[in-house]
Design a protein around this motif. Structure first.
Motif, short mmCIF file in Angstrom:
data_model
loop_
_atom_site.label_atom_id
_atom_site.label_comp_id
_atom_site.label_asym_id
_atom_site.label_seq_id
_atom_site.Cartn_x
_atom_site.Cartn_y
_atom_site.Cartn_z
N LEU A 40 0.86 -1.19 0.00
CA LEU A 40 0.00 0.00 0.00
C LEU A 40 0.89 1.24 0.00
O LEU A 40 1.73 1.41 0.90
N CYS A 41 0.75 2.10 -1.02
CA CYS A 41 1.49 3.37 -1.04
C CYS A 41 0.84 4.32 -0.04
O CYS A 41 -0.34 4.64 -0.16
N THR A 42 1.64 4.79 0.92
CA THR A 42 1.11 5.69 1.94
C THR A 42 1.60 7.13 1.76
O THR A 42 1.14 8.03 2.47
N GLY A 43 2.54 7.36 0.82
CA GLY A 43 3.01 8.72 0.60
C GLY A 43 4.02 8.77 -0.54
O GLY A 43 4.68 7.78 -0.86
N GLY A 44 4.13 9.95 -1.16
CA GLY A 44 5.08 10.12 -2.26
C GLY A 44 4.56 9.58 -3.58
O GLY A 44 3.46 9.03 -3.67
N THR A 45 5.38 9.73 -4.61
CA THR A 45 5.03 9.23 -5.94
C THR A 45 6.22 8.50 -6.54
O THR A 45 7.36 8.67 -6.11
N GLY A 46 5.95 7.68 -7.52
CA GLY A 46 7.02 6.93 -8.16
C GLY A 46 6.50 6.01 -9.23
O GLY A 46 5.48 6.29 -9.87
N LYS A 47 7.19 4.91 -9.42
CA LYS A 47 6.82 3.91 -10.41
C LYS A 47 6.99 2.52 -9.79
O LYS A 47 7.82 2.31 -8.91
N PRO A 59 -0.32 7.89 -3.55
CA PRO A 59 -0.88 7.44 -2.28
C PRO A 59 -2.25 6.80 -2.45
O PRO A 59 -3.09 7.29 -3.19
N GLY A 60 -2.42 5.68 -1.78
CA GLY A 60 -3.69 4.94 -1.86
C GLY A 60 -3.66 3.80 -2.85
O GLY A 60 -4.52 2.92 -2.81
N ASP A 61 -2.67 3.80 -3.78
CA ASP A 61 -2.54 2.69 -4.73
C ASP A 61 -2.05 1.44 -3.99
O ASP A 61 -1.27 1.52 -3.03
N ILE A 62 -2.48 0.29 -4.47
CA ILE A 62 -2.09 -0.99 -3.88
C ILE A 62 -1.50 -1.86 -4.98
O ILE A 62 -2.04 -1.91 -6.09
N PHE A 63 -0.40 -2.55 -4.67
CA PHE A 63 0.29 -3.37 -5.66
C PHE A 63 0.40 -4.81 -5.15
O PHE A 63 0.74 -5.05 -4.00
N VAL A 64 0.09 -5.73 -6.06
CA VAL A 64 0.09 -7.16 -5.73
C VAL A 64 1.19 -7.85 -6.55
O VAL A 64 1.22 -7.73 -7.78
#
Length: 290
Positions: A40-47, A59-64
């Motif tokens: 779970l992304c809790t802060g910042g941006t990236g790839k 933030p808020g994106d989830i990766f499986v």
């Protein structure tokens, strides 16, 4: 250098771990692991870079990520991306002596890596409840206590049920355990460690003490992609990571990912991405600045 990393010494009786993790730049290598991972992304941006996919991170994106797909998280320039990761071994849910329904919780993780949508965008209906469940699981994990394992077991099953509903119907054919064959797991570890050398199918088959023809068919059956195509996509994924998050020249990137023939790399890159490496880098940087 080992690309098979992020190992964790799980408690065999209850193999689950939750932890915050900060990503800065492109310090981490493309890797895979023998456990499943939900981030779970809790802060910042990236790839988030996978074998044939690159996702933006907010933030808020989830990766499986399952226990065989190569991937790596990188941050945008000047950014630090914060995650809350949940990792677990399949045995915590589905053991040989368990109920048949247990295996259903993990079925969506037996996905086709070339078609699976790894990101649950923060805008998807499932993202908010998933984020809440992951945070609750982390707080429970930190607090411990008499009923910690029981509560974590329930929360993990709720998370997997929510993910199953969100992904199983829309992410391609679910498969029967690719990467579970121990020879393929060993092959992938060896390939990921040597992908930027002059690696051949014969070399890997020899390392595994397998017949070359048998290994060729076994690899394609398990991975749903040929050995040669897998090497190509792994090299391209690492090239994407370096083009996005480093200041290395294009020629330096080409050499680092294992190509000695520059024109061949350009041809393969343009065939896959419909643009040159320089255009790919420029487009990413323009997107980041807008």
């Amino acid at each position: 250098m080992k690309l098979f990393n992020w190992e964790y010494d799980f408690d065999p009786a209850f193999p689950i771990h939750l932890f915050p993790f900060d990503v800065t730049g492109n310090r981490d290598s493309m890797h895979w692991h023998r456990y499943h991972e939900i981030g779970l992304c809790t802060g910042g941006t990236g790839k988030f870079v996978y074998l044939n996919k690159v996702y933006t991170v907010s933030p808020g994106d989830i990766f499986v990520s399952n226990n065989y797909e190569s991937h790596v998280a990188i941050s945008d320039a000047g950014e630090e991306t914060q995650y809350l990761f949940l990792i677990f071994l399949p045995s915590i849910i589905s053991a040989p002596s368990g109920q048949s329904v247990d295996a259903q919780y993990l079925r969506f993780l037996q996905y086709d890596p070339l078609r699976f949508e790894n990101r649950i965008s923060a805008q998807e209906p499932a993202a908010a409840p998933l984020g809440e469940l992951i945070r609750k699981a982390y707080e429970t994990y930190k607090a411990g206590g008499e009923f910690c394992q029981m509560e974590l077991d329930i929360l993990l099953r709720q998370i997997l049920l929510t993910l199953s509903r969100a992904r199983s119907a829309s992410s391609g054919t679910v498969r029967n355990g690719p990467g579970q064959n121990p020879k393929i797991a060993e092959a992938r570890e060896y390939i990921n460690d040597h992908y930027n050398t002059r690696l051949t199918l014969r070399q890997v088959a020899g390392h595994l003490n397998l017949n070359e023809s048998y290994f060729r068919h076994l690899f394609k059956d398990e991975m749903r992609i040929s050995f040669k195509a897998y090497i190509t996509l792994l090299r391209l994924a690492n090239a994407q990571k370096l083009l996005i998050a480093s200041d290395q020249s294009v020629n330096e990137v080409i050499q680092e990912v294992g190509y000695s023939n520059i024109s061949q790399f350009y041809k393969i890159f343009e065939l896959n991405f419909k643009m040159t490496p320089a255009e790919y880098r420029r487009r990413y940087r323009e997107d980041r600045e807008t």
